[in-house]
Design a protein around this motif. Structure first.
Motif, PDB file in Angstrom:
ATOM      1  N   LYS A 143      -3.039   0.080   5.824  1.00  0.00           N
ATOM      2  CA  LYS A 143      -2.424   1.289   6.381  1.00  0.00           C
ATOM      3  C   LYS A 143      -1.979   2.292   5.315  1.00  0.00           C
ATOM      4  CE  LYS A 143      -0.714  -0.993  10.556  1.00  0.00           C
ATOM      5  NZ  LYS A 143       0.473  -1.557  11.251  1.00  0.00           N
ATOM      6  N   PHE A 144      -1.610   1.791   4.146  1.00  0.00           N
ATOM      7  CA  PHE A 144      -1.056   2.679   3.123  1.00  0.00           C
ATOM      8  C   PHE A 144      -1.970   2.867   1.910  1.00  0.00           C
ATOM      9  CE2 PHE A 144       2.672   1.237   5.475  1.00  0.00           C
ATOM     10  CZ  PHE A 144       3.344   2.433   5.690  1.00  0.00           C
ATOM     11  N   VAL A 145      -3.182   2.348   1.960  1.00  0.00           N
ATOM     12  CA  VAL A 145      -4.119   2.505   0.842  1.00  0.00           C
ATOM     13  C   VAL A 145      -5.064   3.661   1.114  1.00  0.00           C
ATOM     14  CG1 VAL A 145      -6.041   1.448  -0.410  1.00  0.00           C
ATOM     15  CG2 VAL A 145      -4.000   0.113   0.091  1.00  0.00           C
ATOM     16  N   GLY A 146      -5.150   4.577   0.134  1.00  0.00           N
ATOM     17  CA  GLY A 146      -6.004   5.740   0.268  1.00  0.00           C
ATOM     18  C   GLY A 146      -5.212   7.015   0.037  1.00  0.00           C
ATOM     19  N   VAL A 184      -0.383  12.024  -2.017  1.00  0.00           N
ATOM     20  CA  VAL A 184      -0.498  11.090  -3.136  1.00  0.00           C
ATOM     21  C   VAL A 184      -1.654  10.139  -2.839  1.00  0.00           C
ATOM     22  CG1 VAL A 184       1.968  11.213  -3.675  1.00  0.00           C
ATOM     23  CG2 VAL A 184       1.128   9.421  -2.123  1.00  0.00           C
ATOM     24  N   THR A 185      -1.956   9.291  -3.790  1.00  0.00           N
ATOM     25  CA  THR A 185      -3.027   8.308  -3.583  1.00  0.00           C
ATOM     26  C   THR A 185      -2.532   6.917  -3.952  1.00  0.00           C
ATOM     27  OG1 THR A 185      -4.718   9.962  -4.139  1.00  0.00           O
ATOM     28  CG2 THR A 185      -5.388   7.651  -4.167  1.00  0.00           C
ATOM     29  N   SER A 230      -2.494   6.184   5.731  1.00  0.00           N
ATOM     30  CA  SER A 230      -3.515   6.827   4.907  1.00  0.00           C
ATOM     31  C   SER A 230      -4.583   7.495   5.780  1.00  0.00           C
ATOM     32  CB  SER A 230      -4.170   5.804   3.983  1.00  0.00           C
ATOM     33  OG  SER A 230      -4.988   4.915   4.714  1.00  0.00           O
ATOM     34  N   LYS A 231      -5.181   8.516   5.203  1.00  0.00           N
ATOM     35  CA  LYS A 231      -6.228   9.266   5.895  1.00  0.00           C
ATOM     36  C   LYS A 231      -7.380   8.342   6.271  1.00  0.00           C
ATOM     37  CE  LYS A 231      -9.368  13.181   5.159  1.00  0.00           C
ATOM     38  NZ  LYS A 231      -9.790  14.237   4.198  1.00  0.00           N
ATOM     39  N   LYS A 277      -1.055   0.047  -7.079  1.00  0.00           N
ATOM     40  CA  LYS A 277      -1.686   0.923  -8.072  1.00  0.00           C
ATOM     41  C   LYS A 277      -1.721   2.312  -7.455  1.00  0.00           C
ATOM     42  CE  LYS A 277      -5.944   1.259 -10.838  1.00  0.00           C
ATOM     43  NZ  LYS A 277      -7.279   0.642 -11.082  1.00  0.00           N
ATOM     44  N   VAL A 278      -1.035   3.263  -8.097  1.00  0.00           N
ATOM     45  CA  VAL A 278      -0.815   4.558  -7.457  1.00  0.00           C
ATOM     46  C   VAL A 278      -1.080   5.719  -8.413  1.00  0.00           C
ATOM     47  CG1 VAL A 278       0.915   3.554  -5.927  1.00  0.00           C
ATOM     48  CG2 VAL A 278       1.639   4.616  -8.070  1.00  0.00           C
TER      49      VAL A 278
END
Length: 406
Positions: A143-146, A184-185, A230-231, A277-278
């Protein structure tokens, strides 16, 4: 010496305070003394030519110490990699201040939200944790990666109308407008297996009425920020918006509240432990808060470690410790530092310290052997001289006795 290196900042001190301690150590060392003397002399000459007057100590203050800067602030609570530039290396710090990938390891507690999003703030809400399950928590990895929208916390250095957000918070002044979410990514997010355990040493924070009053004045609350996934995840779900479709956090029941109060400091809330990793600009505190909301609860950070920034990593053993400069001999750390400034992050500091220490020990042994050999030569010479003197004395004594006989 000029270049870039990395050092591990401990928790409990600001990045600038820590850097100033290091700057003082290097300034007082012999290895940088010539560069400082040269810079001071050049500045004195320049000032004399420009003004016709002798430069005061205040005018020489900047050049009378090692020129130094860092490549990205760590919160006082956080520890880990702090990139340092020395001399001409400070010009290379710009590439670390924006656009660099960072890796963090963080621990947080479920069931509470705070004014700052971490343990240094004050409690503003309490929520249920009884429904938390590992299988649901693991879905956060997708859900939060990308590409992710994220609202910065009120206690941040980000500026609004030229003023840092945290100054509004400290002064209790309302924000001119709502904090805008930022893009952000998150390249990777791994939920650790010990998440949701209660077997840890973190006590749960106590509520504060003053904190709620402060937030009402500021007209901001992390709980009210829109939650985004995330998108990439939303597109996969076929959603036309990146706004998360999650029910509101479940309030803490009166029964659970009484149980927490009864246990006091012995109560342990479920742990959130992850590695991420951001991109630059990502707020881990906001990510933690968002994960809490995604789990229909709340969450605040208790520990943060910057494991890696660009190619400098605690795991790669190319990061110095402050004790390397305080506990080791200058002739040892200066050689390793010089090598790192020359070759960069490819140097394994642990191995180099062992190598340099071994070389110096061998040099000392050679010097000791040379001293012993010199001492032996002196002893032999002294012995020969004594023998010669004894022979001369013996001959003279024989001559004297012969004269008496005659």
């Amino acid at each position: 010496m000029n270049g870039i290196f990395a050092i591990e900042k401990p928790s409990g001190v600001t990045s600038n305070q820590f850097m100033m301690r290091l700057q003082q150590i290097l300034t007082n060392s012999q290895v940088f003394s010539k560069d400082i003397q040269r810079a001071t002399s050049e500045r004195m000459k320049q000032y004399q030519e420009q003004t016709g007057r002798k430069a005061s100590k205040r005018k020489l203050r900047k050049v009378s110490k090692v020129k130094m800067g860092h490549g990205g602030t760590l919160d006082p609570l956080a520890s880990g990699v702090l990139v340092i530039g020395i001399g001409a290396g400070t010009k290379k710090l710009a590439e670390y201040l924006s656009g660099t990938v960072k890796v963090y390891e963080s621990e947080a507690l479920f069931g509470v939200s705070t004014t700052s999003g971490d343990v240094e703030g004050e409690m503003i809400s309490r929520n249920s944790v009884n429904h938390l399950k590992m299988e649901d928590l693991k879905t956060a990895e997708e859900k939060f990666v990308g590409s992710l929208k994220q609202t910065p916390p009120i206690y941040a250095a980000l500026k609004m109308d030229g003023k840092p957000l945290h100054e509004y918070a400290r002064e209790g002044k309302p924000l001119p407008r709502a904090i805008e979410p930022r893009q952000v990514t998150v390249y990777d997010l791994h939920i650790m297996d010990d998440s949701l355990t209660r077997n840890h040493n973190y006590s749960l924070m106590r509520p504060s009425v003053e904190a709620l009053d402060t937030l009402q004045k500021l007209k901001t609350n992390m709980l009210d920020d829109t939650l985004y996934f995330s998108k990439e995840y939303c597109e996969k779900q076929g959603w036309d918006s990146e706004e998360a479709r999650v029910e509101k956090p479940i309030p803490l029941s009166e029964q659970d509240s009484q149980e927490i109060w009864k246990q006091g400091d012995q109560y342990r809330a479920p742990l959130l432990h992850f590695k991420s990793k951001v991109s630059s600009g990502t707020y881990i505190r906001s990510l933690i808060s968002d994960i809490g909301k995604a789990m229909m609860s709340s969450c605040y950070m208790v520990k943060l470690v910057r494991v890696q920034q660009k190619d400098w990593s605690l795991e790669s053993q190319n990061v110095f410790q402050m004790t390397d400069f305080t506990d080791r001999e200058e002739r040892v750390w200066s050689k390793v530092l010089g090598l790192v400034l020359e070759k960069g992050s490819e140097v394994n500091i642990t191995e180099e310290f062992l190598r340099v220490q071994k070389e110096l020990e061998q040099e000392m042994k050679i010097q000791e052997l040379q001293c012993e050999n010199n001492a032996n030569v002196i002893t032999v010479n002294e012995s020969n001289q004594n023998n010669t003197n004894e022979e001369r004395t013996s001959v003279k004594r024989s001559a004297d006795e012969l004269e008496k006989t005659e």
